[in-house]
Design a protein around this motif. Structure first.
Motif, short mmCIF file in Angstrom:
data_model
loop_
_atom_site.label_atom_id
_atom_site.label_comp_id
_atom_site.label_asym_id
_atom_site.label_seq_id
_atom_site.Cartn_x
_atom_site.Cartn_y
_atom_site.Cartn_z
N GLU A 195 0.83 -1.21 0.00
CA GLU A 195 0.00 0.00 0.00
C GLU A 195 0.87 1.26 0.00
O GLU A 195 0.57 2.22 -0.71
N GLU A 196 1.93 1.24 0.80
CA GLU A 196 2.83 2.40 0.84
C GLU A 196 3.50 2.61 -0.51
O GLU A 196 3.61 3.75 -0.99
N ILE A 197 3.95 1.53 -1.13
CA ILE A 197 4.59 1.63 -2.44
C ILE A 197 3.58 2.15 -3.47
O ILE A 197 3.91 3.00 -4.31
N SER A 198 2.35 1.68 -3.38
CA SER A 198 1.31 2.15 -4.29
C SER A 198 1.08 3.65 -4.12
O SER A 198 0.95 4.37 -5.11
N ALA A 215 1.88 9.16 -6.19
CA ALA A 215 2.41 10.52 -6.02
C ALA A 215 3.44 10.83 -7.10
O ALA A 215 3.46 11.92 -7.66
N GLN A 216 4.30 9.86 -7.40
CA GLN A 216 5.29 10.08 -8.45
C GLN A 216 4.62 10.26 -9.81
O GLN A 216 5.07 11.07 -10.63
N GLY A 217 3.57 9.52 -10.06
CA GLY A 217 2.83 9.67 -11.31
C GLY A 217 2.25 11.07 -11.45
O GLY A 217 2.30 11.68 -12.52
N ARG A 218 1.68 11.59 -10.34
CA ARG A 218 1.14 12.96 -10.37
C ARG A 218 2.26 13.97 -10.62
O ARG A 218 2.09 14.92 -11.38
N THR A 219 3.42 13.75 -9.98
CA THR A 219 4.56 14.65 -10.18
C THR A 219 5.03 14.61 -11.63
O THR A 219 5.29 15.65 -12.24
#
Length: 71
Positions: free
Chosen positions: A24-27, A32-36
């Motif tokens: 879940e944390e990795i997801s 967040a990285q995808g949004r960035t």
């Protein structure tokens, strides 16, 4: 079920819970990285457009500028 089997089952369930939390944390991090990445991609697109506009717009040479009013 023996006591040893029960201890092993508890240990496995504990490890599974840990792995589920990690997943879940990795997801969350990946989201967040995808949004960035999306935000940075949009910013790069805007900067490229601005650069194209600046390249197309003719610039004036300093000698073409009218002299300041105090001359």
């Amino acid at each position: 079920m023996t006591e040893q089997d029960e201890e092993r089952l508890i240990a496995l369930e504990s490890r599974l819970a840990h792995h589920e939390r990690m997943a879940e944390e990795i997801s969350d991090v990946l989201a967040a990285q995808g949004r960035t990445i999306d935000r940075l991609t949009a910013e790069i697109r805007r900067l490229r457009e601005r650069l194209r506009e600046l390249e197309v717009t003719p610039t004036r040479a300093p000698q073409d500028e009218p002299p300041p009013p105090h001359y």
